[in-house]
Scaffold this motif. Structure first.
Motif, PDB file in Angstrom:
ATOM      1  N   ARG A 140      13.451   3.346  -2.830  1.00 36.95           N
ATOM      2  CA  ARG A 140      13.451   3.662  -1.400  1.00 36.95           C
ATOM      3  C   ARG A 140      13.037   5.106  -1.149  1.00 36.95           C
ATOM      4  N   ILE A 141      13.589   6.032  -1.923  1.00 35.25           N
ATOM      5  CA  ILE A 141      13.249   7.446  -1.737  1.00 35.25           C
ATOM      6  C   ILE A 141      11.790   7.698  -2.082  1.00 35.25           C
ATOM      7  N   TYR A 142      11.302   7.046  -3.121  1.00 33.83           N
ATOM      8  CA  TYR A 142       9.901   7.176  -3.535  1.00 33.83           C
ATOM      9  C   TYR A 142       8.955   6.766  -2.405  1.00 33.83           C
ATOM     10  N   LEU A 143       9.214   5.609  -1.806  1.00 36.17           N
ATOM     11  CA  LEU A 143       8.364   5.141  -0.714  1.00 36.17           C
ATOM     12  C   LEU A 143       8.526   6.005   0.528  1.00 36.17           C
ATOM     13  N   PRO A 147       7.673  -1.052   5.137  1.00 34.55           N
ATOM     14  CA  PRO A 147       7.984  -2.089   4.132  1.00 34.55           C
ATOM     15  C   PRO A 147       9.465  -2.123   3.762  1.00 34.55           C
ATOM     16  N   LEU A 148      10.131  -0.975   3.782  1.00 32.12           N
ATOM     17  CA  LEU A 148      11.568  -0.952   3.508  1.00 32.12           C
ATOM     18  C   LEU A 148      12.314  -1.780   4.536  1.00 32.12           C
ATOM     19  N   LEU A 149      11.902  -1.658   5.800  1.00 30.58           N
ATOM     20  CA  LEU A 149      12.561  -2.415   6.864  1.00 30.58           C
ATOM     21  C   LEU A 149      12.329  -3.913   6.707  1.00 30.58           C
ATOM     22  N   TRP A 150      11.077  -4.317   6.470  1.00 28.61           N
ATOM     23  CA  TRP A 150      10.792  -5.753   6.393  1.00 28.61           C
ATOM     24  C   TRP A 150      11.476  -6.394   5.195  1.00 28.61           C
ATOM     25  N   LEU A 156       7.556  -6.785  -5.100  1.00 31.00           N
ATOM     26  CA  LEU A 156       6.373  -7.547  -4.713  1.00 31.00           C
ATOM     27  C   LEU A 156       5.427  -6.690  -3.881  1.00 31.00           C
ATOM     28  N   TYR A 157       6.011  -5.905  -2.967  1.00 27.47           N
ATOM     29  CA  TYR A 157       5.177  -5.038  -2.128  1.00 27.47           C
ATOM     30  C   TYR A 157       4.439  -4.000  -2.978  1.00 27.47           C
ATOM     31  N   THR A 158       5.150  -3.337  -3.862  1.00 23.88           N
ATOM     32  CA  THR A 158       4.511  -2.299  -4.679  1.00 23.88           C
ATOM     33  C   THR A 158       3.482  -2.885  -5.633  1.00 23.88           C
ATOM     34  N   TYR A 159       3.641  -4.149  -5.995  1.00 26.84           N
ATOM     35  CA  TYR A 159       2.674  -4.778  -6.903  1.00 26.84           C
ATOM     36  C   TYR A 159       1.386  -5.129  -6.182  1.00 26.84           C
ATOM     37  N   PHE A 160       1.515  -5.667  -4.969  1.00 26.78           N
ATOM     38  CA  PHE A 160       0.333  -6.105  -4.234  1.00 26.78           C
ATOM     39  C   PHE A 160      -0.317  -4.985  -3.432  1.00 26.78           C
ATOM     40  N   TYR A 161       0.424  -3.888  -3.188  1.00 27.11           N
ATOM     41  CA  TYR A 161      -0.135  -2.750  -2.453  1.00 27.11           C
ATOM     42  C   TYR A 161       0.110  -1.471  -3.251  1.00 27.11           C
ATOM     43  N   PRO A 162      -0.578  -1.325  -4.409  1.00 21.86           N
ATOM     44  CA  PRO A 162      -0.302  -0.175  -5.286  1.00 21.86           C
ATOM     45  C   PRO A 162      -0.883   1.127  -4.814  1.00 21.86           C
ATOM     46  N   ARG A 163      -1.890   1.050  -3.964  1.00 23.48           N
ATOM     47  CA  ARG A 163      -2.558   2.289  -3.568  1.00 23.48           C
ATOM     48  C   ARG A 163      -1.810   2.972  -2.434  1.00 23.48           C
ATOM     49  N   VAL A 164      -1.990   4.276  -2.361  1.00 18.48           N
ATOM     50  CA  VAL A 164      -1.366   5.082  -1.321  1.00 18.48           C
ATOM     51  C   VAL A 164      -2.448   5.581  -0.379  1.00 18.48           C
ATOM     52  N   THR A 165      -2.205   5.421   0.895  1.00 19.43           N
ATOM     53  CA  THR A 165      -3.176   5.897   1.872  1.00 19.43           C
ATOM     54  C   THR A 165      -2.947   7.354   2.184  1.00 19.43           C
ATOM     55  N   THR A 166      -4.010   8.022   2.514  1.00 19.34           N
ATOM     56  CA  THR A 166      -3.905   9.432   2.839  1.00 19.34           C
ATOM     57  C   THR A 166      -3.114   9.623   4.109  1.00 19.34           C
ATOM     58  N   SER A 167      -2.189  10.571   4.097  1.00 18.79           N
ATOM     59  CA  SER A 167      -1.340  10.828   5.266  1.00 18.79           C
ATOM     60  C   SER A 167      -1.758  12.124   5.914  1.00 18.79           C
ATOM     61  N   LYS A 168      -2.097  12.067   7.202  1.00 13.90           N
ATOM     62  CA  LYS A 168      -2.451  13.284   7.931  1.00 13.90           C
ATOM     63  C   LYS A 168      -1.246  14.187   8.126  1.00 13.90           C
ATOM     64  N   ASP A 169      -0.058  13.594   7.967  1.00 12.41           N
ATOM     65  CA  ASP A 169       1.145  14.384   8.163  1.00 12.41           C
ATOM     66  C   ASP A 169       1.320  15.426   7.084  1.00 12.41           C
ATOM     67  N   THR A 170       0.751  15.161   5.918  1.00 14.81           N
ATOM     68  CA  THR A 170       1.044  16.032   4.794  1.00 14.81           C
ATOM     69  C   THR A 170      -0.190  16.744   4.268  1.00 14.81           C
ATOM     70  N   CYS A 227      -8.029   7.721  -5.699  1.00 15.14           N
ATOM     71  CA  CYS A 227      -8.236   6.448  -6.379  1.00 15.14           C
ATOM     72  C   CYS A 227      -6.928   5.798  -6.781  1.00 15.14           C
ATOM     73  N   GLU A 228      -6.060   6.531  -7.422  1.00 18.24           N
ATOM     74  CA  GLU A 228      -4.766   6.021  -7.821  1.00 18.24           C
ATOM     75  C   GLU A 228      -3.721   7.045  -7.441  1.00 18.24           C
ATOM     76  N   GLU A 229      -2.444   6.733  -7.628  1.00 19.39           N
ATOM     77  CA  GLU A 229      -1.370   7.641  -7.239  1.00 19.39           C
ATOM     78  C   GLU A 229      -1.404   8.925  -8.050  1.00 19.39           C
ATOM     79  N   SER A 230      -1.841   8.835  -9.310  1.00 13.69           N
ATOM     80  CA  SER A 230      -1.775   9.995 -10.191  1.00 13.69           C
ATOM     81  C   SER A 230      -3.134  10.660 -10.383  1.00 13.69           C
TER      82      SER A 230
END
Length: 511
Positions: free
Chosen positions: A162-165, A173-176, A220-234, A494-497
């Motif tokens: 939860r903290i990671y996401l 996704p945490l809510l759903w 399941l969510y992290t498996y099917f949606y592994p990529r992270v989108t760019t956040s304008k907030d950060t 491309c990937e998280e790392s």
């Protein structure tokens, strides 16, 4: 004259900036608040089922929940909170390798911590008998603890995930996932508790089944949606990014995480334990059955009111950590100010709710006349406590986001145990006010805590905290101080790392 006007503009944010920050806090905080309400609904269902089984089961369940919170859930939650400043600031600085490693290491720490916790849960009955608790209540409470052991494994994965996401601003996704698991929880708890007639053990089983379902849906969510989108907030693309090659040794990274985990654990546990200590002390009052049953209702009430402060705390921690990691101290200060303003407003909601609806709320949990009378006497006091609790909880989130977990732990120590505990014990036992006196002790603790935390936040040097963040997360990229309009930047993730940054200079053609 010109310099004075520039300084004034730097010191006070514009209305547009405030509204933008409100939107960002809301984008992160609203799903967290809704998720907390859904999680509260799951816990309330458990307490209501205990009340339907009888006053003995309600008292025993309150004792068991208090014991498991003190010795287990608070410890795991506190240890997991240690990853929060690292993840938030690492995501802000685009250090995704540290972000992922922190998740894996925190899960390992929590699994190891679950081993001694499980031994305590197994030994609940002899331990409570040594403390002269009621034998009948203790016997039923011990059953709950034994059947709840698998929940430690579920929480060892759930808290870090939860903290990671959340650190990446991924909160919907945490809510759903939590909502879906709670929908399944309702028929499960009815089946185990009443259909199979397992009673209190059935309630414990249904609780950890719900948490495992939540974990399953999140995986399941992290498996099917592994990529992270760019956040304008950060990430502000209006300033150039400069690559650095700062690296940390494996030992220093582990040491940093363990240090934050211990400090966060102490801070979380000291506050959390006071609420549960009140439940334990209620067992020593003149009428322990009524006092314990009422304290269980109080815990559920404070848990419900905690949803808004918890959301604001999480939002402020994420926003402050992201902005400090991105090298934006002014935005970090704005985030903390907006979050505290929202906290003051939400605290009034809790005060009105506990004052106006105290009788109807008490009848949700119990129809016992004595329990209802005591509940209506203490709920207004709990509402007044919320005036201090909401800004205090939000302030703790700001301290976590700026990696000052040790300060929060120190404040909780003196506020709850050097101020609140003596006042509560004196009023409750010496002056014989009972549970009402213990609640006044909580009020004294909240006042001391909120005043101290607000002073710390007010005197924060955000420029200094931004420099600390750069050193802390060992970022791969940081914002340069200059601003060249002739540079075009493209960030490809491309990937998280792995982040490939290309800075293309074009001094002849402007976009």
């Amino acid at each position: 004259m010109m310099l004075a006007e520039e300084k004034s503009q730097q010191a006070y944010p514009t209305l547009a900036e405030v509204m933008e920050e409100l939107k960002r806090v809301g984008d992160i905080g609203f799903p967290i608040a809704a998720m907390s309400l859904v999680s509260y609904l799951k816990n309330m269902i458990l307490v209501v089922c205990m009340g339907k089984l009888g006053s003995l089961e309600l008292a025993a369940g309150s004792l068991a929940i208090g014991f498991t919170n003190i010795t287990g859930y608070s410890v795991l939650s506190g240890l997991a909170a240690g990853m929060e400043p690292l993840c938030a600031q690492a995501f802000g600085s685009r250090n995704f390798s540290l972000l992922s490693l922190t998740l894996h290491r925190t899960i390992l720490i929590l699994l190891l911590a679950s081993l001694p916790i499980s031994l305590l849960w197994i030994k609940l009955e002899p331990l409570m008998l040594c403390l002269h608790q009621n034998p009948d209540i203790t016997s039923v409470a011990s059953l709950y603890c034994r059947y709840a052991l698998p929940d430690l494994i579920a929480n060892s994965f759930l808290h870090p995930l939860r903290i990671y996401l959340r650190s990446k601003g991924t909160t919907w996704p945490l809510l759903w996932c939590t909502s879906l698991a709670t929908l399944l929880h309702i028929p499960v708890v009815i089946f185990f508790t009443f259909k199979l007639q397992l009673g209190v053990p059935g309630i414990a089983i249904s609780s950890f089944v719900a948490n495992f379902n939540t974990l399953f849906f999140l995986l399941l969510y992290t498996y099917f949606y592994p990529r992270v989108t760019t956040s304008k907030d950060t990430l502000t693309l209006s300033t150039p990014l400069v690559m650095t090659n700062r690296r940390r040794s494996l030992g220093s990274e582990w040491g940093m995480l363990i240090r934050f985990s211990i400090q966060s654990c102490v801070g979380v546990c000291l506050e959390w334990w006071w609420y549960e200590l009140m439940t334990i002390l209620a067992g020593y009052l003149k009428n322990p059955r009524v006092a314990l049953a009422t304290s269980g209702i109080i815990i559920q009430t404070t848990s419900l009111m905690y949803t808004l402060p918890n959301a604001l705390s999480a939002s402020s921690s994420t926003r402050v950590g992201n902005e400090l990691g991105a090298g934006s101290p002014k935005k970090a200060r704005l985030s903390s100010t907006v979050a505290l303003g929202l906290a003051v407003v939400s605290s009034m909601v809790g005060l009105v709710g506990t004052t106006v609806g105290k009788e109807k709320w008490g009848r949700v949990f119990s129809s016992d006349r004595e329990v209802l009378e005591l509940t209506m006497a203490v709920l207004p006091i709990i509402g007044v406590c919320e005036i201090g609790n909401c800004p205090q909880t939000t302030g703790c989130g700001i301290l976590r986001g700026s990696a000052r977990t040790g300060i929060g732990a120190g404040i909780n120590l003196y506020a709850f145990y050097l101020v609140g505990a003596p006042v509560g014990i004196a009023l409750g036992f010496i002056w014989e006010l009972g549970l009402v006196g213990l609640c006044y002790g909580l009020l004294a603790a909240q006042i001391a805590c909120v005043v101290s935390i607000l002073l710390v936040v007010y005197y924060t040097d955000w420029e200094r905290e931004s420099l600390r963040a750069k050193s802390l997360v060992g970022e791969n990229y940081y914002h340069a101080d200059h601003d060249d309009e002739d540079e075009q930047r493209t960030v490809v993730k491309c990937e998280e790392s792995v982040v490939v940054t290309m800075i293309q200079e074009n001094h002849t053609n402007k976009l």
